[in-house]
Design a protein around this motif. Structure first.
Motif, short mmCIF file in Angstrom:
data_model
loop_
_atom_site.label_atom_id
_atom_site.label_comp_id
_atom_site.label_asym_id
_atom_site.label_seq_id
_atom_site.Cartn_x
_atom_site.Cartn_y
_atom_site.Cartn_z
N VAL A 64 33.39 30.06 45.33
CA VAL A 64 34.31 31.04 44.75
C VAL A 64 33.67 31.56 43.46
CG1 VAL A 64 36.54 31.22 43.56
CG2 VAL A 64 36.40 30.09 45.77
N GLU A 65 33.75 32.87 43.27
CA GLU A 65 33.15 33.45 42.04
C GLU A 65 34.26 33.78 41.05
OE1 GLU A 65 30.74 36.82 43.49
OE2 GLU A 65 30.69 35.60 45.32
N ILE A 66 33.97 33.54 39.76
CA ILE A 66 34.92 33.90 38.71
C ILE A 66 34.17 34.75 37.71
CG2 ILE A 66 36.64 33.03 37.07
CD1 ILE A 66 35.94 30.24 38.17
N GLY A 67 34.70 35.93 37.46
CA GLY A 67 33.96 36.82 36.58
C GLY A 67 34.83 37.45 35.51
N ILE A 68 34.14 38.03 34.53
CA ILE A 68 34.82 38.75 33.45
C ILE A 68 34.15 40.12 33.36
CG2 ILE A 68 35.18 38.84 30.93
CD1 ILE A 68 35.13 35.78 30.94
N SER A 69 34.97 41.15 33.20
CA SER A 69 34.39 42.47 32.99
C SER A 69 34.98 43.06 31.71
CB SER A 69 34.69 43.34 34.22
OG SER A 69 34.77 44.67 33.84
N THR A 70 34.12 43.73 30.93
CA THR A 70 34.59 44.28 29.64
C THR A 70 34.37 45.79 29.61
OG1 THR A 70 32.44 43.75 28.73
CG2 THR A 70 34.19 42.17 28.30
N SER A 71 34.34 46.42 30.80
CA SER A 71 33.97 47.85 30.82
C SER A 71 35.10 48.76 30.29
CB SER A 71 33.55 48.27 32.22
OG SER A 71 34.53 47.88 33.13
N GLN A 72 36.33 48.29 30.32
CA GLN A 72 37.44 49.14 29.85
C GLN A 72 37.74 48.79 28.38
OE1 GLN A 72 41.03 48.54 32.11
NE2 GLN A 72 42.14 50.10 30.98
N PRO A 73 37.49 49.74 27.45
CA PRO A 73 37.66 49.40 26.04
C PRO A 73 39.08 48.89 25.73
CG PRO A 73 36.70 51.59 26.31
CD PRO A 73 37.10 51.14 27.66
N GLY A 74 39.16 47.82 24.96
CA GLY A 74 40.46 47.28 24.56
C GLY A 74 41.04 46.29 25.55
N TRP A 75 40.38 46.15 26.70
CA TRP A 75 40.91 45.26 27.75
C TRP A 75 39.82 44.36 28.30
CZ3 TRP A 75 46.04 44.97 28.54
CH2 TRP A 75 46.80 46.02 28.01
N ILE A 76 40.22 43.22 28.77
CA ILE A 76 39.28 42.32 29.41
C ILE A 76 39.82 42.04 30.81
CG2 ILE A 76 38.50 39.89 29.37
CD1 ILE A 76 38.74 40.65 26.16
N GLU A 77 38.94 42.21 31.80
CA GLU A 77 39.38 41.94 33.17
C GLU A 77 38.78 40.61 33.64
OE1 GLU A 77 39.57 44.99 36.58
OE2 GLU A 77 37.97 43.60 37.17
N VAL A 78 39.64 39.80 34.23
CA VAL A 78 39.19 38.53 34.80
C VAL A 78 39.38 38.64 36.31
CG1 VAL A 78 39.58 36.03 34.85
CG2 VAL A 78 39.99 37.32 32.73
N TRP A 79 38.41 38.19 37.08
CA TRP A 79 38.59 38.25 38.53
C TRP A 79 38.13 36.96 39.23
CZ3 TRP A 79 33.74 37.87 40.57
CH2 TRP A 79 32.69 38.41 39.83
N VAL A 80 38.75 36.71 40.35
CA VAL A 80 38.44 35.53 41.16
C VAL A 80 38.16 36.04 42.58
CG1 VAL A 80 39.35 33.37 42.11
CG2 VAL A 80 39.90 34.02 39.75
N LYS A 81 36.95 35.80 43.05
CA LYS A 81 36.56 36.35 44.36
C LYS A 81 36.21 35.23 45.33
CE LYS A 81 33.21 39.52 46.31
NZ LYS A 81 32.05 40.33 46.08
N ASP A 82 36.77 35.33 46.54
CA ASP A 82 36.42 34.31 47.54
C ASP A 82 35.91 34.96 48.81
OD1 ASP A 82 38.61 34.62 49.62
OD2 ASP A 82 39.86 34.28 47.85
N HIS A 83 35.32 34.14 49.66
CA HIS A 83 34.82 34.62 50.96
C HIS A 83 35.55 33.89 52.06
CE1 HIS A 83 31.66 36.69 48.75
NE2 HIS A 83 31.67 35.63 47.97
N GLY A 84 36.86 33.78 51.88
CA GLY A 84 37.68 33.01 52.80
C GLY A 84 38.40 33.87 53.84
N LEU A 85 39.68 33.54 54.09
CA LEU A 85 40.42 34.15 55.19
C LEU A 85 40.75 35.63 54.98
CD1 LEU A 85 42.99 31.28 55.92
CD2 LEU A 85 40.88 31.81 57.16
N GLY A 86 40.88 36.04 53.72
CA GLY A 86 41.30 37.42 53.47
C GLY A 86 42.76 37.62 53.83
N ILE A 87 43.25 38.84 53.63
CA ILE A 87 44.69 39.10 53.83
C ILE A 87 44.87 40.27 54.80
CG2 ILE A 87 46.82 39.79 52.63
CD1 ILE A 87 45.18 38.49 50.13
#
Ligand code: ADP
Length: 255
Positions: free
Chosen positions: A166-189
């Motif tokens: 499972v990947e956990i990442g942070i993105s800072t591309s949007q000024p004033g905001w921090i995005e955190v994401w959790v990505k998996d390669h599992g069953l999906g929805i």
């Protein structure tokens, strides 16, 4: 909410009032139907662990069980009690969030440190971090954000029966905001389920996850917790391939 309205008090000029009463009546009907639906879902969520608890207690009462069998039934008891406890905890948290009774302590904190702290509890499951070099502090309730991370990471792992990282990442591309994401390669929805995912008690009923337990409360709680930090939450997912859940948090004001 108004009480009984005397209809004979109406005259020909009261169409506005009639419309208002009609709207209120409609609103109340919707509330009742929503509550009835929640009660049905809750009843269902309570019934499963209670049936399992009942069965294990009856089996434990058998006089000629060996130690191994006794331990097995005790483990089921423990597991189902934990399930009831987490259902209750989630319900209390949701109610407190919705009624504004949830205590929120805002502070500035390092999100990467929090992610690593939370992730340590999932060891030895393979986790991959993708953090940029410079990450501003975020502003929010550290404990509440940790609960969102716990929920997203446990879902990513729970719905990845293939055991893929499972990947956990942070993105800072949007000024004033921090995005955190959790990505998996599992069953999906499945696409048909996606619009309802953040609703209370909503669970995907596809056969690929029929043996995976849950209450359907985790994501609705996450969304409300993120909104409580002024952030927003979303996801993208392909059935059979995996999912990426993300949420934003406000960056702390720089001095
Ligand atoms: P629960 O996991 O207790 O059922 P949630 O509210 O956390 O409840 O999730 C709702 C539904 O969304 C789950 O039943 C599951 O099918 C689906 N889901 C959540 N996260 C994932 C994920 N990472 N991968 C695949 N399906 C997921």
């Amino acid at each position: 909410m108004s009480g009984y309205f005397p209809l004979d008090a109406l005259d020909g000029n009261d169409s506005g009032l009639v419309q208002a009463l009609f709207n209120e009546n409609q609103g109340l009907r919707e509330q009742i139907s929503h509550h009835t639906q929640l009660m049905q879902l809750l009843t269902h969520q309570l019934a499963t662990p209670l049936t399992a608890l009942n069965g294990s207690v009856q089996l434990l009462a058998e006089p000629d069980l060996n130690t191994e069998q006794r331990c097995e039934f005790l483990a089921v008891l423990e597991q189902q009690l934990a399930r009831l406890q987490s259902l209750l905890d989630d319900l209390i948290a949701l109610r407190n969030l919705e009624t504004g009774k949830f205590e929120t302590r805002v502070e500035d904190f390092a999100i990467a440190d929090l992610i690593q702290e939370v992730a340590a509890d999932f060891s030895p499951y393979p986790l991959v971090y993708q953090f940029p070099e410079e990450i501003p502090l975020v502003e929010g309730d550290r404990w509440q954000v940790s609960q969102v991370l716990v929920n997203l990471l446990s879902n990513a792992i729970k719905y990845s029966p293939n055991g893929q990282a499972v990947e956990i990442g942070i993105s800072t591309s949007q000024p004033g905001w921090i995005e955190v994401w959790v990505k998996d390669h599992g069953l999906g929805i499945p696409e048909a389920d996606q619009p309802y995912l953040f609703e209370r008690f909503y669970r995907v009923k596809h056969r690929d996850r029929q043996h995976i337990n849950g209450t359907g409360l985790g994501l609705s709680l996450c969304k409300r917790l993120v909104e409580n930090q002024r952030g927003s939450m979303g996801f993208e997912s392909t059935h059979g391939k995996g999912s990426r859940f993300y949420f934003t948090l406000p960056a702390a004001a720089s001095l």
